[in-house]
Design an enzyme around this catalytic site. Structure first.
Site, PDB file in Angstrom:
ATOM      1  N   GLY A  17      26.426 -17.187 -26.395  1.00  0.00           N
ATOM      2  CA  GLY A  17      25.745 -17.848 -25.293  1.00  0.00           C
ATOM      3  C   GLY A  17      25.823 -17.068 -24.005  1.00  0.00           C
ATOM      4  N   ARG A  23      21.843 -11.315 -20.494  1.00  0.00           N
ATOM      5  CA  ARG A  23      20.756 -10.369 -20.768  1.00  0.00           C
ATOM      6  C   ARG A  23      19.404 -10.935 -20.330  1.00  0.00           C
ATOM      7  NH1 ARG A  23      20.277  -7.616 -26.221  1.00  0.00           N
ATOM      8  NH2 ARG A  23      19.245  -6.091 -24.872  1.00  0.00           N
ATOM      9  N   GLU A  42      35.329 -10.511 -20.101  1.00  0.00           N
ATOM     10  CA  GLU A  42      35.770 -10.746 -21.483  1.00  0.00           C
ATOM     11  C   GLU A  42      37.086 -10.025 -21.724  1.00  0.00           C
ATOM     12  OE1 GLU A  42      36.624 -12.158 -24.580  1.00  0.00           O
ATOM     13  OE2 GLU A  42      34.537 -12.761 -24.212  1.00  0.00           O
ATOM     14  N   TYR A 108      26.674  -4.699 -29.062  1.00  0.00           N
ATOM     15  CA  TYR A 108      26.735  -5.603 -27.912  1.00  0.00           C
ATOM     16  C   TYR A 108      27.096  -4.843 -26.642  1.00  0.00           C
ATOM     17  CZ  TYR A 108      26.198 -10.104 -30.282  1.00  0.00           C
ATOM     18  OH  TYR A 108      25.696 -11.193 -30.957  1.00  0.00           O
ATOM     19  N   GLY A 124      39.622 -14.009 -17.310  1.00  0.00           N
ATOM     20  CA  GLY A 124      39.189 -14.572 -16.038  1.00  0.00           C
ATOM     21  C   GLY A 124      39.519 -16.041 -15.892  1.00  0.00           C
ATOM     22  N   ILE A 190      33.647 -26.160 -41.658  1.00  0.00           N
ATOM     23  CA  ILE A 190      34.462 -24.950 -41.792  1.00  0.00           C
ATOM     24  C   ILE A 190      35.383 -25.080 -42.998  1.00  0.00           C
ATOM     25  CG2 ILE A 190      36.250 -23.535 -40.709  1.00  0.00           C
ATOM     26  CD1 ILE A 190      35.010 -24.230 -37.999  1.00  0.00           C
ATOM     27  N   ARG A 210      41.392 -36.586 -44.610  1.00  0.00           N
ATOM     28  CA  ARG A 210      42.013 -37.816 -44.120  1.00  0.00           C
ATOM     29  C   ARG A 210      41.375 -39.084 -44.678  1.00  0.00           C
ATOM     30  NH1 ARG A 210      42.296 -37.974 -37.842  1.00  0.00           N
ATOM     31  NH2 ARG A 210      40.173 -37.156 -38.085  1.00  0.00           N
ATOM     32  N   HIS A 454       4.592 -23.164 -56.662  1.00  0.00           N
ATOM     33  CA  HIS A 454       5.251 -23.464 -57.932  1.00  0.00           C
ATOM     34  C   HIS A 454       5.560 -22.174 -58.703  1.00  0.00           C
ATOM     35  CE1 HIS A 454       6.242 -25.846 -61.468  1.00  0.00           C
ATOM     36  NE2 HIS A 454       5.498 -25.026 -62.195  1.00  0.00           N
TER      37      HIS A 454
END
Length: 465
Positions: A17, A23, A42, A108, A124, A190, A210, A454
């Site tokens: 995100g 960008r 980061e 990246y 940060g 997950i 649970r 099909h």
């Protein structure tokens, strides 16, 4: 404050995100040529959870387990391995997978540099409403006209004795070899995905949940079908239980889990905690910025335009708690930048009819309301469901069978499709196109009026009666 420490747009977190928003902002701000600066903070590798310890490496492992299933099916299609057993080497795929992730990290970084986005390496935290301090109390401070919080989340670990003997989904990608036996604790997607991969590759797998069912927020048809298939395939289940403690067995090589009922489960080589995720809001200096959090789970509270209560501070992605999905974070981040820097003042992400996939065995695809959600919202008398269940043609020559099931949830006399739920081979790919149709407001007649292809599984969605 030095001009080099001030940005037009400063993003906290280089995940999906954050990078997408940075960008998109760069695309518009760079074109204006006004000297606007964009920065991204980061502390670790770029790409966030998805690229490093989530969707991407998970899909590589799902592909690996899929190939194993094809190998198992091969003799039924006439392939003879000459009595030789095909061996699986976990370290080989781990090495290839990790190298692939490193290449993505490099891509990246390269893209950020090409867009003139300043990469600030470090952790940060807010030191004020519009100020970020990197790397502790003595670290550099940065200000910005707009700050985006995109710091993501992390796996939850229960506070029980011996909890450190288990690993999380992050730790799954650090495993150096395939465990002979695994206990997966959790009932979400997950947990289901990791259990499916491990079992398919040969680990004796048990799930502890649970309640009686997993994937409880999904349509009942989906979790009922998947539970039966996984059980038939040999995955073991301990239901209506939680783990009270973990301890080493007498030889110290395996782990024994004790349930809340005091039952000691058979020892296993690996325990995976997959009981949920929490937002990374506890160490961001949120209080110094005056940013409001949700009361129940501590997510950042945002409005429909991704604004926090502090002017000029925004948030997207997992840290907001609304659909913990990479494409959602990317879409919300891009729309935010379009609104802030391209004059599209009313643009926002619509959190409705978001399609999603569970890479289970077999995979699930779903979009829209479940049957129960639809009934609760519109009333039983206004809802009609269409169902089909069949054995995919792929299994026609095999002893092993996997069922495909599909459901359409339709509203009112016009039978507008407000929910579409499918499970079976290929459903992870089938759902995308039908999600477009649901998003556009298609009706049952629109599907009926579409000529089938099909033989495919997808044709069942346009031939249901």
């Amino acid at each position: 404050m030095s001009s080099t420490n001030h940005f037009t747009y400063l993003v906290l977190g280089a995940g999906s995100g954050g990078i997408a928003s940075a960008r998109r902002a760069a695309k518009h701000l760079n074109a204006k040529g006004n000297g606007d600066r964009i920065g991204i903070v980061e502390v670790t590798r770029p790409g966030g959870t998805c690229v490093n310890v989530g969707c991407v490496p998970k899909k590589v492992m799902w592909n690996t387990s899929f190939i194993k299933e094809m190998i198992n099916a091969a003799p039924s299609y006439g392939f003879d391995f000459g009595g030789q057993q095909v061996k699986f080497n976990w370290p080989t795929i781990k090495k290839a997978r990790d190298e692939y992730i490193k290449r993505l990290n490099g891509i990246y970084d390269s893209n950020l540099a090409k867009d003139n986005i300043v990469r600030i390496n470090g952790y940060g935290r807010f030191s004020g409403p519009k100020e970020i301090q990197v790397n502790g109390a003595n670290g550099e401070k940065y200000t910005a006209d707009h700050i985006l919080i995109a710091a993501g989340g992390r796996p939850t670990v229960p506070d029980v004795p011996g909890k450190e003997l288990g690993i999380t989904s992050d730790g799954f990608f650090e495993l150096e070899d395939l465990p002979k036996s695994t206990l997966v604790v959790g009932a979400g997607y997950i947990a289901v995905e990791l259990a499916g991969v491990l079992h398919s590759l040969g680990s004796e797998t048990t799930m502890v949940i649970r309640q009686k069912q997993f994937l409880r927020t999904f349509d009942e048809m989906l979790h009922t079908t998947l539970l039966k298939q996984m059980t038939d395939d040999g995955v073991k289940f301990v239901t209506e239980a939680s783990i009270k403690s973990l301890e080493r067995d007498v030889d110290g090589k395996r782990i024994i889990a004790t349930t809340n009922a005091g039952v000691k489960l058979p020892p296993v080589e690996c325990v995976i905690w997959a009981i949920g995720r929490v937002p990374n809001t506890d160490d961001l200096g949120i209080d110094k910025a005056g940013i409001q959090l949700t009361e129940q789970s501590g997510f950042i509270k945002v409005d429909e335009f991704q604004n926090t209560n502090v002017p000029g501070v925004h948030a997207v992605g997992d840290i907001c708690g609304n659909f913990l999905l990479t494409p959602v974070a990317i879409a919300a981040g891009r729309r935010l930048s379009e609104r802030l820097f391209n004059g599209k003042s009313d643009l926002k992400f619509e959190y409705e009819n978001v399609a999603t996939v569970v890479f289970s065995h077999p995979p699930i695809g779903t979009v829209g309301l479940t049957e129960q959600e639809a009934i609760t919202k519109y009333g039983t008398e206004n809802i009609k469901c269409y169902n089909t269940s069949f054995i995919n043609m792929f299994y026609s020559v095999q002893v092993h069978k996997v069922r495909t099931s599909m459901k359409l949830v339709c509203l009112g006399k016009e039978e507008k499709v407000i929910g579409l739920h499918i499970i079976g081979d290929g459903c992870d790919e089938i759902i995308q196109g039908f999600a477009v149709a649901v998003k556009m407001g298609c009706t049952k007649w629109d599907l009926d009026n579409t000529c089938a292809i099909h033989p495919t599984s997808a044709e069942e969605l346009v031939t249901m009666v």
